[in-house]
Design a protein around this motif. Structure first.
Motif, PDB file in Angstrom:
ATOM      1  N   PHE A  79      15.772  46.596 -12.062  1.00  0.00           N
ATOM      2  CA  PHE A  79      16.042  47.843 -12.239  1.00  0.00           C
ATOM      3  C   PHE A  79      17.672  47.296 -11.155  1.00  0.00           C
ATOM      4  N   SER A  80      18.555  48.214 -11.157  1.00  0.00           N
ATOM      5  CA  SER A  80      19.796  47.620 -10.942  1.00  0.00           C
ATOM      6  C   SER A  80      20.584  48.782  -9.695  1.00  0.00           C
ATOM      7  N   ASN A  81      20.743  48.318  -8.587  1.00  0.00           N
ATOM      8  CA  ASN A  81      20.577  49.947  -7.952  1.00  0.00           C
ATOM      9  C   ASN A  81      22.025  49.244  -6.713  1.00  0.00           C
ATOM     10  N   TRP A  82      22.891  49.900  -6.380  1.00  0.00           N
ATOM     11  CA  TRP A  82      23.714  50.110  -5.915  1.00  0.00           C
ATOM     12  C   TRP A  82      22.849  49.151  -3.759  1.00  0.00           C
ATOM     13  N   PRO A  83      23.432  48.939  -3.144  1.00  0.00           N
ATOM     14  CA  PRO A  83      23.232  48.158  -1.648  1.00  0.00           C
ATOM     15  C   PRO A  83      23.382  49.675  -0.685  1.00  0.00           C
ATOM     16  N   LEU A  84      21.960  49.178  -0.416  1.00  0.00           N
ATOM     17  CA  LEU A  84      21.105  50.340   1.046  1.00  0.00           C
ATOM     18  C   LEU A  84      21.288  51.227   0.447  1.00  0.00           C
ATOM     19  N   TYR A  85      20.164  51.232  -0.802  1.00  0.00           N
ATOM     20  CA  TYR A  85      20.287  52.465  -1.682  1.00  0.00           C
ATOM     21  C   TYR A  85      18.902  52.621  -1.645  1.00  0.00           C
ATOM     22  N   LYS A 109       5.931  45.941 -12.722  1.00  0.00           N
ATOM     23  CA  LYS A 109       6.762  44.701 -11.206  1.00  0.00           C
ATOM     24  C   LYS A 109       8.065  44.885 -11.355  1.00  0.00           C
ATOM     25  N   VAL A 110       8.489  45.157 -10.043  1.00  0.00           N
ATOM     26  CA  VAL A 110      10.071  46.125 -10.405  1.00  0.00           C
ATOM     27  C   VAL A 110      10.713  44.531  -9.600  1.00  0.00           C
ATOM     28  N   LYS A 111      11.918  43.900 -10.779  1.00  0.00           N
ATOM     29  CA  LYS A 111      12.459  43.065 -10.335  1.00  0.00           C
ATOM     30  C   LYS A 111      13.975  43.703  -9.829  1.00  0.00           C
ATOM     31  N   TYR A 112      13.720  43.615  -8.609  1.00  0.00           N
ATOM     32  CA  TYR A 112      14.922  44.909  -8.252  1.00  0.00           C
ATOM     33  C   TYR A 112      16.455  43.853  -7.634  1.00  0.00           C
ATOM     34  N   SER A 113      17.855  44.675  -8.131  1.00  0.00           N
ATOM     35  CA  SER A 113      19.168  43.596  -8.204  1.00  0.00           C
ATOM     36  C   SER A 113      19.980  45.029  -7.169  1.00  0.00           C
ATOM     37  N   GLU A 114      20.292  44.695  -6.199  1.00  0.00           N
ATOM     38  CA  GLU A 114      21.668  45.387  -5.264  1.00  0.00           C
ATOM     39  C   GLU A 114      22.456  44.974  -6.053  1.00  0.00           C
ATOM     40  N   ASP A 115      22.956  44.636  -6.547  1.00  0.00           N
ATOM     41  CA  ASP A 115      24.314  44.408  -8.123  1.00  0.00           C
ATOM     42  C   ASP A 115      25.820  45.651  -8.339  1.00  0.00           C
ATOM     43  N   ASP A 118      30.577  48.422  -6.721  1.00  0.00           N
ATOM     44  CA  ASP A 118      31.310  49.780  -7.674  1.00  0.00           C
ATOM     45  C   ASP A 118      30.949  50.364  -8.825  1.00  0.00           C
ATOM     46  N   ASN A 119      31.940  51.280  -9.380  1.00  0.00           N
ATOM     47  CA  ASN A 119      31.101  52.019 -10.904  1.00  0.00           C
ATOM     48  C   ASN A 119      31.507  50.381 -11.355  1.00  0.00           C
ATOM     49  N   VAL A 120      33.271  50.567 -12.363  1.00  0.00           N
ATOM     50  CA  VAL A 120      34.140  49.921 -12.935  1.00  0.00           C
ATOM     51  C   VAL A 120      34.080  48.782 -12.822  1.00  0.00           C
ATOM     52  N   GLU A 121      33.938  48.368 -11.482  1.00  0.00           N
ATOM     53  CA  GLU A 121      32.902  46.614 -11.673  1.00  0.00           C
ATOM     54  C   GLU A 121      31.632  46.173 -12.164  1.00  0.00           C
ATOM     55  N   PHE A 122      31.088  47.459 -11.899  1.00  0.00           N
ATOM     56  CA  PHE A 122      29.479  46.850 -12.673  1.00  0.00           C
ATOM     57  C   PHE A 122      29.640  47.393 -14.409  1.00  0.00           C
ATOM     58  N   PHE A 123      30.797  48.659 -14.623  1.00  0.00           N
ATOM     59  CA  PHE A 123      31.132  48.246 -16.360  1.00  0.00           C
ATOM     60  C   PHE A 123      31.557  47.308 -16.564  1.00  0.00           C
ATOM     61  N   GLY A 124      32.826  46.351 -15.651  1.00  0.00           N
ATOM     62  CA  GLY A 124      33.002  45.352 -16.484  1.00  0.00           C
ATOM     63  C   GLY A 124      32.120  44.260 -17.045  1.00  0.00           C
ATOM     64  N   LYS A 125      31.407  44.298 -16.211  1.00  0.00           N
ATOM     65  CA  LYS A 125      29.648  43.314 -16.246  1.00  0.00           C
ATOM     66  C   LYS A 125      29.333  43.572 -17.274  1.00  0.00           C
ATOM     67  N   VAL A 126      28.750  44.918 -17.358  1.00  0.00           N
ATOM     68  CA  VAL A 126      27.821  45.120 -18.871  1.00  0.00           C
ATOM     69  C   VAL A 126      27.848  45.459 -20.346  1.00  0.00           C
ATOM     70  N   ARG A 138      19.562  44.524 -18.207  1.00  0.00           N
ATOM     71  CA  ARG A 138      18.319  45.776 -17.439  1.00  0.00           C
ATOM     72  C   ARG A 138      18.398  47.108 -17.933  1.00  0.00           C
ATOM     73  N   ASP A 139      16.979  47.424 -17.225  1.00  0.00           N
ATOM     74  CA  ASP A 139      16.436  48.695 -17.894  1.00  0.00           C
ATOM     75  C   ASP A 139      16.518  50.112 -17.243  1.00  0.00           C
ATOM     76  N   LEU A 140      17.381  50.064 -16.002  1.00  0.00           N
ATOM     77  CA  LEU A 140      17.242  51.154 -15.543  1.00  0.00           C
ATOM     78  C   LEU A 140      19.016  50.363 -14.151  1.00  0.00           C
ATOM     79  N   VAL A 141      19.648  51.997 -14.297  1.00  0.00           N
ATOM     80  CA  VAL A 141      20.976  51.394 -13.746  1.00  0.00           C
ATOM     81  C   VAL A 141      21.219  52.628 -12.613  1.00  0.00           C
ATOM     82  N   VAL A 142      21.730  52.323 -11.629  1.00  0.00           N
ATOM     83  CA  VAL A 142      22.058  53.724 -10.980  1.00  0.00           C
ATOM     84  C   VAL A 142      23.753  53.952 -11.019  1.00  0.00           C
TER      85      VAL A 142
END
Length: 416
Positions: A79-85, A109-115, A118-126, A138-142
């Motif tokens: 699960f990938s999410n924003w920090p402090l969210y 069991k959840v592997k939770y990542s605050e990675d 910003d939307n564009v930076e993450f889009f560039g990663k994936v 990643r199985d779930l993103v926000v």
């Protein structure tokens, strides 16, 4: 993909729009600023930035996006999410109570990542994996609504199975059910809602209420003490509403008229400047009297300064969402759906809302929130009143051509 690589691929107006929101660099920004900054770089420029062409789409893309699902035998979820969210244990910030409760209830069991910073930076990663038809890990993103729309449009999100979402189907609040970019919520469910409203400092206005965008634009008592947002959708959307236009259905001529309306106020020196969420300090000190603001900022500002007030204009206000999606080729889609459904239980949604302070998309959450955080349950910036909910609007999706055209005009307006 690094920041400079992204910026190098943008057209001039879109680059300027991004840079004006990235004052001081990413390290100095709040999550809200990062989210808003990234929303300015939608369109073809981001696809070109990493040198990877857009994926071939096939309508919904549902068939191509699905992969083998190991959920029944592999009880894990990435699960990938924003920090402090997400909510945290006040005695141990490494613990996330609602995720722990999900594991206890489902065995997943959840592997939770605050990675997601910003939307564009993450889009560039994936994007490289998604474009190649590969699992991103990643199985779930926000993602924010406009970026969620892009993944769906490109066929890079998996269609959700309603069989695994009985609670979400029942408890999704009515105003979040319809979007122009995901009709029927076939691919996404909201994580939170974000509100754009009017704020003012009661001391700075000498007790006078500021209740409309028209006042911000015309009231001589506010001249030179008003700020608008440097995010195009929020500023133009609120002005469109004040002009009797719907942000969901506006035309290019409507957009031009709204820009001209704001330009008149700029020329008259009614508007001091355009800002990201750095308006907070000036509003709190009284250096500015009133502004267009984001609800998430105002909760803390008012807690620190009781003179800060917010108003929902009679014309309405703007809202956006951050959304849960399952990326194409994700290996644990059913597990992701189980987690989405889990967070649509009122008790779980209340715990999340108490922890992060954003609007919950879950109907009936207020009663549960009142048991654990009564002040939040009574705060309309957290739980919008029925009157507020009746006035909410969303900014429609833009084509790539519109994005470039509108950002160029908006950049000229604000002097970026």
């Amino acid at each position: 993909m690094e920041f400079n690589e992204i910026a190098d691929g943008l057209s001039d107006p879109v680059r300027r729009a991004w840079e004006r929101s990235l004052r001081g660099g990413r390290a100095a920004l709040s999550r809200r600023q990062l989210l808003r900054a990234s929303a300015l770089v939608a369109g073809a420029g981001t696809l070109a930035a990493c040198g990877i062409p857009p994926a071939r789409t096939t309508g919904t893309g549902a068939a191509e996006s699905a992969g083998p699902d190991a959920s029944d035998t592999d009880k894990v979820l990435n699960f990938s999410n924003w920090p402090l969210y997400i909510d945290v244990d006040p005695n141990d910030e490494a613990k996330r109570p609602t995720l722990d409760a999900f594991t206890a209830a489902t065995g997943v069991k959840v592997k939770y990542s605050e990675d997601i910073n910003d939307n564009v930076e993450f889009f560039g990663k994936v994007k490289p994996q998604l474009a190649a038809g590969q699992d991103t890990g990643r199985d779930l993103v926000v993602l924010t609504d406009w970026m969620a729309a892009r993944l769906i449009r490109l066929g890079w999100a998996q269609r959700l199975d309603p069989v695994n979402l009985p609670t979400a189907l029942t408890n999704l609040e009515s105003r979040f059910r319809t979007t122009d970019w995901d009709p029927g919520r076939r691919y996404s469910y909201p994580w939170t809602g974000i509100q754009t409203v009017i704020a003012y400092n009661r001391k700075a206005t000498k007790g006078k209420e500021v209740s409309s965008v028209a006042q911000l634009l015309d009231d001589p008592e506010l001249k030179g003490r008003v700020t608008f947002l440097s995010e195009m959708r929020d500023t133009v959307g609120m002005v469109l509403l004040s002009m009797g236009k719907r942000p969901e259905k506006f035309t290019a001529d409507d957009f031009d008229a709204a820009v001209a309306r704001v330009q008149k106020a700029v020329d008259a020196k009614q508007i001091r400047k355009f800002t990201g969420n750095d308006y907070g300090q000036e509003l709190s000190s009284g250096d500015i009297a009133a502004c267009i603001a984001w609800g998430g900022d105002l909760i803390q500002l008012k807690a620190d300064n009781p003179d800060i007030e917010f108003v929902i204009p009679a014309d309405g206000y703007l809202a956006s969402t951050d959304n849960l999606l399952v990326p194409a080729r994700a290996q644990h889609k059913k597990n992701a759906e189980l987690l989405i459904d889990f967070y649509y239980q009122q008790t779980v949604a209340a715990q999340l809302t108490a922890g992060i302070g954003y609007v919950s998309p879950v109907a009936g959450v207020q009663a549960e929130l009142a048991k654990i955080a009564p002040e939040a349950a009574e705060n309309p910036l957290v739980i919008p009143t029925p009157e507020m909910a009746a006035k909410v609007h969303t900014f429609r999706s833009l084509t790539e051509a519109e994005e470039t055209d509108f950002e160029e005009k908006f950049s000229k307006l604000i002097g970026a």
